[in-house]
Design a protein around this motif. Structure first.
Motif, PDB file in Angstrom:
ATOM      1  N   ILE A  87       3.811   7.880  -0.854  1.00  0.00           N
ATOM      2  CA  ILE A  87       2.797   7.163  -0.073  1.00  0.00           C
ATOM      3  C   ILE A  87       1.446   7.381  -0.732  1.00  0.00           C
ATOM      4  O   ILE A  87       1.009   8.518  -0.920  1.00  0.00           O
ATOM      5  CB  ILE A  87       2.752   7.648   1.382  1.00  0.00           C
ATOM      6  N   ALA A  88       0.781   6.295  -1.108  1.00  0.00           N
ATOM      7  CA  ALA A  88      -0.548   6.383  -1.721  1.00  0.00           C
ATOM      8  C   ALA A  88      -1.578   6.727  -0.653  1.00  0.00           C
ATOM      9  O   ALA A  88      -1.579   6.142   0.435  1.00  0.00           O
ATOM     10  CB  ALA A  88      -0.898   5.073  -2.411  1.00  0.00           C
ATOM     11  N   LYS A  89      -2.452   7.646  -0.972  1.00  0.00           N
ATOM     12  CA  LYS A  89      -3.464   8.075  -0.003  1.00  0.00           C
ATOM     13  C   LYS A  89      -4.618   7.087   0.091  1.00  0.00           C
ATOM     14  O   LYS A  89      -5.221   6.917   1.142  1.00  0.00           O
ATOM     15  CB  LYS A  89      -3.988   9.453  -0.391  1.00  0.00           C
ATOM     16  N   GLY A  90      -4.960   6.469  -1.021  1.00  0.00           N
ATOM     17  CA  GLY A  90      -6.098   5.557  -1.034  1.00  0.00           C
ATOM     18  C   GLY A  90      -5.781   4.228  -0.378  1.00  0.00           C
ATOM     19  O   GLY A  90      -4.651   3.938   0.025  1.00  0.00           O
ATOM     20  N   ALA A  91      -6.802   3.390  -0.269  1.00  0.00           N
ATOM     21  CA  ALA A  91      -6.653   2.044   0.289  1.00  0.00           C
ATOM     22  C   ALA A  91      -7.567   1.102  -0.476  1.00  0.00           C
ATOM     23  O   ALA A  91      -8.701   1.450  -0.810  1.00  0.00           O
ATOM     24  CB  ALA A  91      -7.004   2.019   1.779  1.00  0.00           C
ATOM     25  N   ASP A  92      -7.039  -0.111  -0.749  1.00  0.00           N
ATOM     26  CA  ASP A  92      -7.783  -1.122  -1.495  1.00  0.00           C
ATOM     27  C   ASP A  92      -8.204  -0.558  -2.858  1.00  0.00           C
ATOM     28  O   ASP A  92      -7.551   0.326  -3.404  1.00  0.00           O
ATOM     29  CB  ASP A  92      -8.975  -1.625  -0.680  1.00  0.00           C
ATOM     30  N   GLY A  93      -9.280  -1.088  -3.415  1.00  0.00           N
ATOM     31  CA  GLY A  93      -9.719  -0.605  -4.724  1.00  0.00           C
ATOM     32  C   GLY A  93      -8.641  -0.812  -5.773  1.00  0.00           C
ATOM     33  O   GLY A  93      -8.040  -1.884  -5.884  1.00  0.00           O
ATOM     34  N   ASP A  94      -8.380   0.217  -6.593  1.00  0.00           N
ATOM     35  CA  ASP A  94      -7.372   0.149  -7.644  1.00  0.00           C
ATOM     36  C   ASP A  94      -6.009   0.637  -7.179  1.00  0.00           C
ATOM     37  O   ASP A  94      -5.122   0.868  -7.999  1.00  0.00           O
ATOM     38  CB  ASP A  94      -7.832   0.996  -8.845  1.00  0.00           C
ATOM     39  N   VAL A  95      -5.829   0.820  -5.877  1.00  0.00           N
ATOM     40  CA  VAL A  95      -4.582   1.400  -5.390  1.00  0.00           C
ATOM     41  C   VAL A  95      -3.393   0.490  -5.671  1.00  0.00           C
ATOM     42  O   VAL A  95      -2.275   0.959  -5.919  1.00  0.00           O
ATOM     43  CB  VAL A  95      -4.679   1.716  -3.886  1.00  0.00           C
TER      44      VAL A  95
ATOM     45  N   LYS B 257      -3.039  -4.691   5.032  1.00  0.00           N
ATOM     46  CA  LYS B 257      -1.589  -4.723   5.191  1.00  0.00           C
ATOM     47  C   LYS B 257      -0.955  -3.543   4.469  1.00  0.00           C
ATOM     48  O   LYS B 257      -1.536  -2.987   3.539  1.00  0.00           O
ATOM     49  CB  LYS B 257      -1.009  -6.033   4.644  1.00  0.00           C
ATOM     50  N   ILE B 258       0.223  -3.173   4.910  1.00  0.00           N
ATOM     51  CA  ILE B 258       0.982  -2.116   4.252  1.00  0.00           C
ATOM     52  C   ILE B 258       1.925  -2.775   3.250  1.00  0.00           C
ATOM     53  O   ILE B 258       2.717  -3.649   3.603  1.00  0.00           O
ATOM     54  CB  ILE B 258       1.780  -1.283   5.264  1.00  0.00           C
ATOM     55  N   CYS B 259       1.814  -2.371   1.999  1.00  0.00           N
ATOM     56  CA  CYS B 259       2.609  -2.955   0.925  1.00  0.00           C
ATOM     57  C   CYS B 259       3.572  -1.913   0.362  1.00  0.00           C
ATOM     58  O   CYS B 259       3.292  -0.714   0.401  1.00  0.00           O
ATOM     59  CB  CYS B 259       1.704  -3.470  -0.196  1.00  0.00           C
ATOM     60  N   ILE B 260       4.697  -2.382  -0.141  1.00  0.00           N
ATOM     61  CA  ILE B 260       5.669  -1.511  -0.796  1.00  0.00           C
ATOM     62  C   ILE B 260       5.989  -2.092  -2.162  1.00  0.00           C
ATOM     63  O   ILE B 260       6.381  -3.266  -2.265  1.00  0.00           O
ATOM     64  CB  ILE B 260       6.966  -1.372   0.027  1.00  0.00           C
ATOM     65  N   SER B 261       5.812  -1.299  -3.197  1.00  0.00           N
ATOM     66  CA  SER B 261       6.147  -1.698  -4.559  1.00  0.00           C
ATOM     67  C   SER B 261       7.433  -0.990  -4.951  1.00  0.00           C
ATOM     68  O   SER B 261       7.530   0.236  -4.852  1.00  0.00           O
ATOM     69  CB  SER B 261       5.011  -1.322  -5.519  1.00  0.00           C
TER      70      SER B 261
ATOM     71  N   ASN C  42       1.582   1.156  10.394  1.00  0.00           N
ATOM     72  CA  ASN C  42       0.911   2.092   9.505  1.00  0.00           C
ATOM     73  C   ASN C  42       1.885   2.568   8.430  1.00  0.00           C
ATOM     74  O   ASN C  42       3.054   2.175   8.409  1.00  0.00           O
ATOM     75  CB  ASN C  42       0.337   3.277  10.292  1.00  0.00           C
ATOM     76  N   LYS C  43       1.407   3.431   7.541  1.00  0.00           N
ATOM     77  CA  LYS C  43       2.227   3.868   6.410  1.00  0.00           C
ATOM     78  C   LYS C  43       3.438   4.671   6.865  1.00  0.00           C
ATOM     79  O   LYS C  43       4.528   4.542   6.297  1.00  0.00           O
ATOM     80  CB  LYS C  43       1.376   4.697   5.442  1.00  0.00           C
TER      81      LYS C  43
END
Length: 650
Positions: A554-562, A591-595, A628-629
């Protein structure tokens, strides 16, 4: 069943008389007590009498209101009705029923005082009164019911339709379901030798014949390596439950390094055989568009898929690309301007393909041509900067600017996606009457279906590979070194530097671009990251957990280069020992995204589709709203538990 209190009134009467008799008997013991008991008995008897009179009046009023509701009503004949009838009180209690109702619903017993709800499938009387008919069943029989409200209650009719229901079930169970089957990788065996090709084709046909005979289904050869089987609806239910083991049985047919695969399009739920065949062909196209080796079932325009775990077979011939190139030429002849657009959050493959097509439109056909992209929401900033420096800043425009320039003859070329909801600007797509689609992702259900040219190759490594082949067939002089660099960057991104989904045509496209001036050093610089993105990627990798051979983080950041860091982290997690698939959960755009990524051992497309996403066998993603995440993680684990075995490549 709970009885209404009025059904116990005769008991109360007997009880009151007994009390009065006992009162007189107690006179010799205590006269005062006798008088008290007599008073209580009289009061009790009075209450019983009043209640009885009120109940009789209630029944009379209800029956009278029922009689007024029914023209020609005669109480003497109501009991002789050949269908069950019951009169209900205001709360749905049964106050009267005819002989037929007591016989078919109550086994001859008197139901007075029972609530009607158990007899109408647990429904409330207010939910079915004065509405359309409803279905119910009792004592093994099935009925159609109708409830009419009166001033004081309800009257309920029942018509038995058990026989017709049985006929309907038998009809639905034996309704024909057409399946169209194709030996989808026959070209792999035809390249070996004629003997091997003939042997394998006969084996595939033999397997399919035995499969049809097992279900007493009609088997028919309808073309070269193309077959039709007509099943019964109940047989399809069994096949769905078994998840079509015929796919694995066909995998047992091997020759050299190749394994046979078939694709099946099946239609169910349609009465007409002709329409069923038409929809079966449509389902087969969907199965092939998703890479083959799978079953696509269509029912009421809803698809269901089984299989699809084998790697897509590469098509060596470029004949189709030459046909596509000629179709594009014919489409362009009647256009006044061209816009090239990809998906939201565009990457190197999307922008690279767009740059190549824009250059051809402008230089080979002398048309006004622009690339539509939102520069504030892209993962290909370095490629855009490189193109603006070496090609020109005016080749990119925003979606709003493009909307102002649309004409009836404007052509929109969509690259690296075939879904409306994924486009950079769905509104621009809606405005343009002429559309061309060039994409390599496995086909999704809601694909763009009004394109004049739909170039879809799920076996291709990237959209840039496809565009390189199209450009070489149209006019290879239209691209210079900068366009070649952009196209090569897209190929390198989607193949992970020529590791994944890399075939003969991938290297041929790369060689072609190298001849057109592409420089690997320039391309490599487009993959460089900022220190912040690199730190984010390392943090995501370090926080990963291993679950059932899947790396999840789970990535801690949001938006930006995340978004970019998450995609790169998903690739990096695949290098860990015993990891067959990787999933990175991050937040972007609210939105919550999954790669999701894999090296082919797990078809991550199957897993992501269960969460509303899609993509490739080795590269897929999804977006989730209103969660949420942590909730996304729970959903992901549930899908992995349920579908990992089906998604694992055998």
């Amino acid at each position: 069943m709970k009885k209404k209190s009025f059904t116990t009134m005769p008991t109360f009467v007997i009880f009151s008389v007994a009390m009065l008799a006992m009162s007189f008997a107690s006179y010799s013991y205590d006269p005062v007590l006798c008088y008290i008991e007599i008073a209580v008995s009289v009061v009790t008897a009075g209450i019983v009498v009043v209640s009885t009179l009120r109940f009789r009046n209630y029944i009379a009023t209800t029956v009278r209101s029922t009689a007024e509701k029914i023209n020609g009503f005669n109480p003497e004949f109501l009991d002789k009705y050949k269908i069950p009838v019951t009169v209900l009180g205001a709360e749905g209690e049964i106050i009267w029923s005819n002989t037929r109702f007591r016989k078919q619903f109550c086994n001859g017993k008197n139901p007075e005082g029972d609530m009607i709800s158990p007899y109408i499938g647990g429904k409330k009387i207010t939910d079915v009164a004065d509405h359309e008919t409803f279905e119910t069943a009792c004592n093994g029989n099935e009925f159609v019911g109708l409830v009419i409200s009166t001033n004081e209650g309800y009257v309920c009719y029942f018509v038995e339709n058990t026989y017709y229901k049985q006929i309907m079930r038998e009809y639905n169970a034996t309704r024909p379901c057409v399946a169209i089957i194709t030996f989808d990788n026959s070209d792999d065996f035809s390249n070996e030798s004629d003997e091997i090709y003939s042997e394998v084709s006969l084996n595939v046909q033999s397997f399919l014949q035995r499969w049809a005979n097992e279900y007493n289904a009609l088997f028919k050869i309808i073309g070269n390596n193309r077959y039709m089987i007509i099943f019964k609806e109940t047989d399809v239910d069994k096949l769905v439950e078994q998840k079509f083991p015929i796919l694995q049985e066909i995998h047992g047919i091997k020759a050299g390094q190749h394994t046979a695969t078939v694709s099946i399009g099946l239609c169910r739920g349609i009465n007409s055989l002709k329409d069923s065949e038409t929809n079966a062909r449509k389902a087969l196209d969907m199965a092939l568009g998703r890479g083959g080796d799978q079953v696509a079932i269509i029912s009421n325009n809803i698809y269901e898929f089984f299989g699809g775990t084998s790697a897509t077979s590469e098509k060596v011939s470029k004949v189709r690309m030459r046909v596509i190139a000629n179709a594009i030429k014919r489409t362009i002849n009647d256009c006044d301007k061209v816009f090239v657009m990809g998906h939201r959050f565009s990457d190197l493959d999307c922008i690279g393909a767009a740059i190549g097509m824009q250059s051809v439109m402008e230089k080979s056909f002398n048309l006004y041509s622009k690339i539509v992209v939102d520069k504030t929401k892209t993962m290909a900033e370095k490629l855009i900067d490189y193109a603006e420096k070496n090609i020109g800043k005016d080749i990119f425009i925003t979606p709003d600017e493009a909307m102002k320039q649309v004409t009836p003859k404007t052509l929109l070329i969509i690259v690296d996606t075939h879904l409306r909801n994924s486009l950079e600007s769905p509104q621009l797509y809606d405005e343009c009457k002429k559309v061309i689609v060039i994409d390599h992702h496995r086909r999704a259900v809601n694909y763009i279906d009004n394109a004049l040219v739909f170039c879809h190759e799920p076996f291709a490594s990237s959209a840039c590979e496809m565009c390189s082949e199209i450009i070489s067939c149209i006019d290879d002089k239209a691209i210079g070194y900068a366009q070649a660099d952009a196209l090569l960057a897209g190929i390198m991104l989607d193949t992970k530097n020529f590791v994944l989904k890399t075939g003969v045509r991938t290297f041929e496209a790369a060689a072609y671009l190298r001849r057109r001036g592409a420089t690997t050093i320039n391309v490599k610089q487009m993959f460089s990251d900022s220190i912040e993105t690199y730190r984010e990627k390392v943090s995501i990798v370090c926080d990963a957990k291993i679950y059932r051979n899947c790396a999840i983080s789970i990535a801690k950041g949001a938006d930006g280069d995340v978004r970019l860091a998450s995609a790169q982290a998903a690739d990096e997690l695949l290098t860990l020992e015993n990891v067959k698939a990787s999933f990175v959960i991050y937040e972007s755009g609210g939105k919550i995204c999954i790669s999701a990524r894999s090296f082919g051992a797990v078809n991550v497309q199957i897993i992501m589709e269960k969460l509303g996403g899609g993509g490739h066998q080795t590269m897929s993603a999804t977006q989730l709203s209103d969660i949420n995440k942590e909730q996304a993680l729970k959903m992901l684990i549930e899908v992995i538990d349920t579908n990992l075995e089906d998604a694992s490549c055998k």
